[in-house]
Scaffold this active site. Structure first.
Site, PDB file in Angstrom:
ATOM      1  N   ASP A   1      -0.897   1.672  -7.080  1.00 45.74           N
ATOM      2  CA  ASP A   1       0.297   1.669  -6.249  1.00 45.74           C
ATOM      3  C   ASP A   1       0.122   0.749  -5.038  1.00 45.74           C
ATOM      4  O   ASP A   1      -0.983   0.611  -4.499  1.00 45.74           O
ATOM      5  CB  ASP A   1       0.570   3.109  -5.784  1.00 45.74           C
ATOM      6  CG  ASP A   1       1.765   3.220  -4.867  1.00 45.74           C
ATOM      7  OD1 ASP A   1       2.896   3.014  -5.341  1.00 45.74           O
ATOM      8  OD2 ASP A   1       1.568   3.505  -3.659  1.00 45.74           O
TER       9      ASP A   1
ATOM     10  N   GLU B   1       0.805  -2.765  -8.895  1.00 43.75           N
ATOM     11  CA  GLU B   1       2.160  -2.958  -8.393  1.00 43.75           C
ATOM     12  C   GLU B   1       2.102  -3.953  -7.234  1.00 43.75           C
ATOM     13  O   GLU B   1       1.975  -3.560  -6.072  1.00 43.75           O
ATOM     14  CB  GLU B   1       2.766  -1.626  -7.923  1.00 43.75           C
ATOM     15  CG  GLU B   1       4.193  -1.779  -7.411  1.00 43.75           C
ATOM     16  CD  GLU B   1       4.581  -0.722  -6.389  1.00 43.75           C
ATOM     17  OE1 GLU B   1       5.781  -0.465  -6.264  1.00 43.75           O
ATOM     18  OE2 GLU B   1       3.688  -0.171  -5.706  1.00 43.75           O
TER      19      GLU B   1
ATOM     20  N   ASP C   1      11.414   3.240  -8.346  1.00 37.43           N
ATOM     21  CA  ASP C   1      11.838   2.664  -7.071  1.00 37.43           C
ATOM     22  C   ASP C   1      13.099   1.820  -7.220  1.00 37.43           C
ATOM     23  O   ASP C   1      14.046   1.946  -6.445  1.00 37.43           O
ATOM     24  CB  ASP C   1      10.733   1.766  -6.489  1.00 37.43           C
ATOM     25  CG  ASP C   1       9.562   2.553  -5.941  1.00 37.43           C
ATOM     26  OD1 ASP C   1       9.793   3.608  -5.329  1.00 37.43           O
ATOM     27  OD2 ASP C   1       8.413   2.114  -6.127  1.00 37.43           O
TER      28      ASP C   1
END
Length: 418
Positions: free
Chosen positions: A195, A220, A304
């Site tokens: 992340d 990410e 997201d």
């Protein structure tokens, strides 16, 4: 938990598999197994009930939400990293899910949130930058100086509002490495998703992967695409954007793939009648897929960008065009839970059919691609010399009797050779 010899032996085998072809030869197909609201719905049990269908549908790995104790129910404000009781369910429910997934030959992917961590007590400057009373009981030295700690300055971008972890500290990296090994050996996770990878140097990701040996790792690295004012319409040329993602992958030693945000940004504009965007000036796919396809994890939506957050949503009436593109092209494609399970059986079955065609025709992350048309209302390509596909409202089909229609839907069609 395995012995140190077990870890050493696995690492040797893992390094050997990299030499034979990194990232499992590029035949993985991922499912993002949650959305932003999943913590409200007894999630581990829900996924266990679907494990058989997930495996039967052709997915090789499922990205699960953060499984450790978190200050927020979604899991992205971690606190006690060694507690597997979360808003998604209990530790026993999680381990039951992981066993069931593996029984159906689907690898569980852990969401690794190590850029920041919520403290338990106030320390230097009155900030919650100490971690007293829980495993990994760090003091203020573990927090970057730019987010209220006594550590060094951050090696990446700051995630504001919570203490950011200082990965330059050896004791911090040793503890994180031990935790990652624990997730692999004790909890049963096999793959990792890192992340907010912009928050700390990619060289640390490289170290963590080398030490913990996930089968597949993806980061990410979400960077803004290029837009030109005053209209802020998406630029045609996104080379600098994809280069930044590729630079990050390269700094991990090529051990970590990355989500192909470039392809998402371009694709969701292309399907609105600008299919010319899907060919770069050199006739290649314009995202990370076009330059380093074996490290490009393609997707059209995640928790997201879509879900109830909707930060950067894909046009809802063009979702199947998006999947027809990523599931027939090089790269490692990812399907979003909402589309697969919440948007009705028709989309579920169309996606499964595309996965079937991909597998049956041997399409993988490194498959060759020849773009045949990239116009306002038509995109067509031949992939791996085994399939042809088209997007858009214009009429098109491959020439030659050897081509047979494999599947089709609204504004897309795929053919394979008989």
């Amino acid at each position: 938990m395995g012995s140190l010899n077990d870890v050493s032996n696995e690492r040797s085998a893992w390094m050997g598999s990299l030499e034979d072809g990194a990232l499992r030869g590029g035949r993985d197909i991922l499912l993002q197994g949650f959305n932003w609201e999943s913590h409200k719905h007894n999630w581990w049990q829900n996924l266990e009930n679907k494990a058989s269908d997930i495996g039967k549908s052709g997915f090789t790995s499922i990205w699960l939400p953060p499984a450790t104790h978190s200050f927020s129910p979604e899991g992205y404000l971690p606190q006690n990293l060694y507690s597997l009781n979360s808003a998604y369910g209990s530790e026993s429910q999680l381990k039951s899910l992981l066993r069931e997934l593996q029984r159906h030959h689907v690898r569980p992917m852990a969401d690794i949130v190590i850029n920041h961590r919520v403290g338990t007590t106030r320390g230097h400057g009155g900030s919650f930058n100490r971690y007293d009373g829980i495993p990994l009981s760090w003091d203020e030295r573990a927090v970057t100086s730019c987010t209220g700690g006594l550590g060094n300055k951050s090696t990446g971008d700051n995630f504001h509002g919570v203490p950011n972890i200082d990965h330059s500290q050896q004791f911090v990296r040793d503890d994180i490495t031990s935790w990652l090994k624990w997730l692999r050996k004790n909890a049963g996770f096999q793959d990792f998703r890192f992340d907010f990878a912009k928050g700390y140097s990619a060289k640390f990701v490289k170290e963590y992967i080398e030490q913990s040996c996930p089968i597949l790792a993806v980061g990410e690295y979400w960077d803004s695409c290029n837009y030109t004012p005053p209209s802020y319409h998406l630029d045609y040329n996104q080379d600098s954007h994809r280069q930044r993602i590729i630079n990050w992958i390269d700094r991990t030693g090529g051990l970590c793939a990355a989500f192909d945000f470039t392809t998402k940004g371009i694709l969701q504009e292309a399907v609105k009648g600008e299919y010319w965007r899907l060919s770069d000036p050199h006739g290649k796919p314009p995202g990370v897929m076009g330059w380093w396809p074996s490290r490009a994890v393609t997707f059209i939506e995640n928790h997201d960008t879509g879900s109830t957050q909707g930060h950067w949503p894909f046009p809802s009436h063009h979702v199947m065009e998006g999947y027809a593109y990523i599931l027939t092209h090089p790269g490692i494609p990812t399907v979003f839970y909402d589309h697969f399970y919440d948007w009705g059986s028709s989309i579920h079955d169309q996606i499964v059919k595309l996965i079937d065609v991909r597998k049956q025709q041997g399409i993988h992350s490194r498959s060759s691609i020849r773009i045949l048309a990239a116009q306002a209302n038509l995109y067509s390509a031949m992939v791996g010399e085994r399939i042809c596909m088209k997007l858009g409202e214009a009429s098109w089909c491959p020439s030659g009797r050897e081509w047979k229609l494999a599947t089709s839907g609204d504004r897309y069609a795929v053919w394979h050779k008989e």
